[in-house]
Design a protein around this motif. Sequence first.
Motif, mmCIF file in Angstrom:
data_model
loop_
_atom_site.group_PDB
_atom_site.id
_atom_site.type_symbol
_atom_site.label_atom_id
_atom_site.label_comp_id
_atom_site.label_asym_id
_atom_site.label_seq_id
_atom_site.Cartn_x
_atom_site.Cartn_y
_atom_site.Cartn_z
ATOM 1 N N HIS A 100 -2.021 68.563 -35.203
ATOM 2 C CA HIS A 100 -2.607 67.240 -35.404
ATOM 3 C C HIS A 100 -1.534 66.364 -36.065
ATOM 4 C CE1 HIS A 100 -5.038 64.195 -37.524
ATOM 5 N NE2 HIS A 100 -5.984 64.435 -36.627
ATOM 6 N N PRO A 101 -1.534 65.044 -35.833
ATOM 7 C CA PRO A 101 -0.521 64.182 -36.456
ATOM 8 C C PRO A 101 -0.426 64.328 -37.979
ATOM 9 C CG PRO A 101 -1.706 62.958 -34.776
ATOM 10 C CD PRO A 101 -2.393 64.286 -34.898
ATOM 11 N N VAL A 102 -1.544 64.561 -38.655
ATOM 12 C CA VAL A 102 -1.483 64.759 -40.111
ATOM 13 C C VAL A 102 -0.820 66.102 -40.425
ATOM 14 C CG1 VAL A 102 -2.847 65.083 -42.212
ATOM 15 C CG2 VAL A 102 -3.421 63.232 -40.624
ATOM 16 N N GLN A 103 -1.170 67.121 -39.691
ATOM 17 C CA GLN A 103 -0.524 68.417 -39.905
ATOM 18 C C GLN A 103 0.982 68.315 -39.643
ATOM 19 O OE1 GLN A 103 -3.030 70.465 -37.055
ATOM 20 N NE2 GLN A 103 -4.088 71.589 -38.710
ATOM 21 N N ALA A 104 1.354 67.611 -38.568
ATOM 22 C CA ALA A 104 2.777 67.444 -38.248
ATOM 23 C C ALA A 104 3.493 66.666 -39.352
ATOM 24 C CB ALA A 104 2.925 66.723 -36.901
ATOM 25 N N ALA A 105 2.828 65.657 -39.897
ATOM 26 C CA ALA A 105 3.435 64.869 -40.979
ATOM 27 C C ALA A 105 3.606 65.718 -42.239
ATOM 28 C CB ALA A 105 2.586 63.636 -41.270
ATOM 29 N N PHE A 106 2.636 66.560 -42.545
ATOM 30 C CA PHE A 106 2.762 67.449 -43.706
ATOM 31 C C PHE A 106 3.956 68.394 -43.525
ATOM 32 C CE2 PHE A 106 -0.760 67.526 -46.905
ATOM 33 C CZ PHE A 106 -1.341 66.322 -46.535
ATOM 34 N N VAL B 66 -7.034 63.407 -43.134
ATOM 35 C CA VAL B 66 -7.566 63.118 -41.798
ATOM 36 C C VAL B 66 -8.767 62.182 -41.913
ATOM 37 C CG1 VAL B 66 -8.776 64.131 -39.808
ATOM 38 C CG2 VAL B 66 -6.692 65.208 -40.692
ATOM 39 N N ALA B 67 -9.666 62.477 -42.842
ATOM 40 C CA ALA B 67 -10.846 61.620 -43.028
ATOM 41 C C ALA B 67 -10.430 60.219 -43.473
ATOM 42 C CB ALA B 67 -11.794 62.255 -44.044
ATOM 43 N N LEU B 68 -9.458 60.154 -44.369
ATOM 44 C CA LEU B 68 -8.972 58.843 -44.823
ATOM 45 C C LEU B 68 -8.445 58.031 -43.652
ATOM 46 C CD1 LEU B 68 -7.977 56.714 -46.916
ATOM 47 C CD2 LEU B 68 -5.864 58.078 -47.072
ATOM 48 N N LEU B 69 -7.602 58.650 -42.833
ATOM 49 C CA LEU B 69 -6.980 57.910 -41.729
ATOM 50 C C LEU B 69 -7.986 57.543 -40.634
ATOM 51 C CD1 LEU B 69 -3.562 59.777 -41.567
ATOM 52 C CD2 LEU B 69 -4.034 57.493 -42.490
ATOM 53 N N PRO C 267 -3.591 53.080 -44.575
ATOM 54 C CA PRO C 267 -3.923 52.935 -45.990
ATOM 55 C C PRO C 267 -2.704 52.572 -46.825
ATOM 56 C CG PRO C 267 -3.672 55.238 -45.466
ATOM 57 C CD PRO C 267 -3.545 54.482 -44.164
ATOM 58 N N THR C 268 -2.974 51.882 -47.917
ATOM 59 C CA THR C 268 -1.916 51.652 -48.895
ATOM 60 C C THR C 268 -1.717 52.949 -49.682
ATOM 61 O OG1 THR C 268 -3.452 50.970 -50.633
ATOM 62 C CG2 THR C 268 -2.607 49.229 -49.158
ATOM 63 N N ARG C 269 -0.610 52.997 -50.417
ATOM 64 C CA ARG C 269 -0.356 54.171 -51.250
ATOM 65 C C ARG C 269 -1.500 54.353 -52.264
ATOM 66 N NH1 ARG C 269 4.210 57.270 -52.524
ATOM 67 N NH2 ARG C 269 4.147 58.180 -54.592
ATOM 68 N N GLU C 270 -2.008 53.251 -52.788
ATOM 69 C CA GLU C 270 -3.091 53.315 -53.770
ATOM 70 C C GLU C 270 -4.383 53.835 -53.126
ATOM 71 O OE1 GLU C 270 -1.027 50.617 -53.366
ATOM 72 O OE2 GLU C 270 0.168 51.118 -55.145
ATOM 73 N N GLN C 271 -4.658 53.417 -51.898
ATOM 74 C CA GLN C 271 -5.843 53.915 -51.201
ATOM 75 C C GLN C 271 -5.712 55.416 -50.939
ATOM 76 O OE1 GLN C 271 -5.577 51.022 -47.972
ATOM 77 N NE2 GLN C 271 -7.607 50.224 -48.524
ATOM 78 N N ALA C 272 -4.514 55.848 -50.565
ATOM 79 C CA ALA C 272 -4.292 57.280 -50.331
ATOM 80 C C ALA C 272 -4.445 58.065 -51.635
ATOM 81 C CB ALA C 272 -2.910 57.502 -49.719
ATOM 82 N N GLN C 273 -3.897 57.539 -52.712
ATOM 83 C CA GLN C 273 -4.037 58.209 -54.009
ATOM 84 C C GLN C 273 -5.510 58.309 -54.400
ATOM 85 O OE1 GLN C 273 -1.331 55.572 -56.162
ATOM 86 N NE2 GLN C 273 -0.021 57.339 -56.636
ATOM 87 N N ALA C 274 -6.258 57.241 -54.187
ATOM 88 C CA ALA C 274 -7.682 57.254 -54.542
ATOM 89 C C ALA C 274 -8.442 58.283 -53.695
ATOM 90 C CB ALA C 274 -8.275 55.861 -54.374
ATOM 91 N N ALA C 275 -8.121 58.335 -52.390
ATOM 92 C CA ALA C 275 -8.804 59.284 -51.510
ATOM 93 C C ALA C 275 -8.541 60.720 -51.936
ATOM 94 C CB ALA C 275 -8.367 59.065 -50.062
ATOM 95 N N ALA D 92 3.526 62.027 -46.431
ATOM 96 C CA ALA D 92 2.997 62.567 -45.177
ATOM 97 C C ALA D 92 1.889 61.668 -44.629
ATOM 98 C CB ALA D 92 2.483 63.991 -45.388
ATOM 99 N N ILE D 93 1.043 61.163 -45.506
ATOM 100 C CA ILE D 93 -0.019 60.253 -45.060
ATOM 101 C C ILE D 93 0.608 58.984 -44.482
ATOM 102 C CG2 ILE D 93 -1.922 58.785 -45.833
ATOM 103 C CD1 ILE D 93 -2.619 61.023 -47.846
ATOM 104 N N ALA D 94 1.612 58.465 -45.153
ATOM 105 C CA ALA D 94 2.290 57.264 -44.646
ATOM 106 C C ALA D 94 2.909 57.550 -43.283
ATOM 107 C CB ALA D 94 3.343 56.797 -45.645
ATOM 108 N N ARG D 95 3.533 58.718 -43.143
ATOM 109 C CA ARG D 95 4.141 59.087 -41.855
ATOM 110 C C ARG D 95 3.078 59.200 -40.766
ATOM 111 N NH1 ARG D 95 8.764 62.217 -39.834
ATOM 112 N NH2 ARG D 95 9.664 62.145 -41.918
ATOM 113 N N ALA D 96 1.978 59.867 -41.092
ATOM 114 C CA ALA D 96 0.919 60.059 -40.097
ATOM 115 C C ALA D 96 0.286 58.736 -39.688
ATOM 116 C CB ALA D 96 -0.152 61.007 -40.646
ATOM 117 N N SER D 97 0.301 57.772 -40.591
ATOM 118 C CA SER D 97 -0.299 56.472 -40.269
ATOM 119 C C SER D 97 0.685 55.543 -39.570
ATOM 120 C CB SER D 97 -0.818 55.800 -41.546
ATOM 121 O OG SER D 97 0.257 55.366 -42.354
#
Length: 156
Positions: free
Chosen positions: A86-92, A112-115, A121-129, A146-151
Amino acid sequence: MASYRLTVNGAPREVDAWDGDMPLLYALRNTLGLHAAKFGCGLGQCGACTVLLDGSPVRSCLLKLSDAAGHAITTNEGLGTPEKPHPVQAAFIAEQAAQCGYCTNGMVMTSVALLQRTPRPTREQAQAALGGNLCRCGSQDRVLKAIARASGQGEA
């Protein structure tokens, strides 16, 4: 013994259990052989057991098997394959976001749920999630990358 019908990773599954109050985590790991979700704290505080229930992240250590019946459950095994992650797994993997790896399942599933809710998402949104997902290794910065990469945003 009661039987519970689940949809796990897109496939119908049936789990027999004496106690419908049994955590979904036990059914996933012990009955269905899906070991990505981990037993961490057993209190829903660390996030290692996170799975998606109808697309939303839930702590499978707290979710009763009877309450999961009839819902779509997605585990980390259901996201991608080793050949086509999955793109998130690949980014990790690309960001080397796992150290010991124990929290990685929860981090990936929550990401995955966040994206799905917030594609960029912003870095702050990712941190909050990820606020409810604990990592003792200190890889949070790489998880955020990784979240930034996946997005598709590169580094956050």
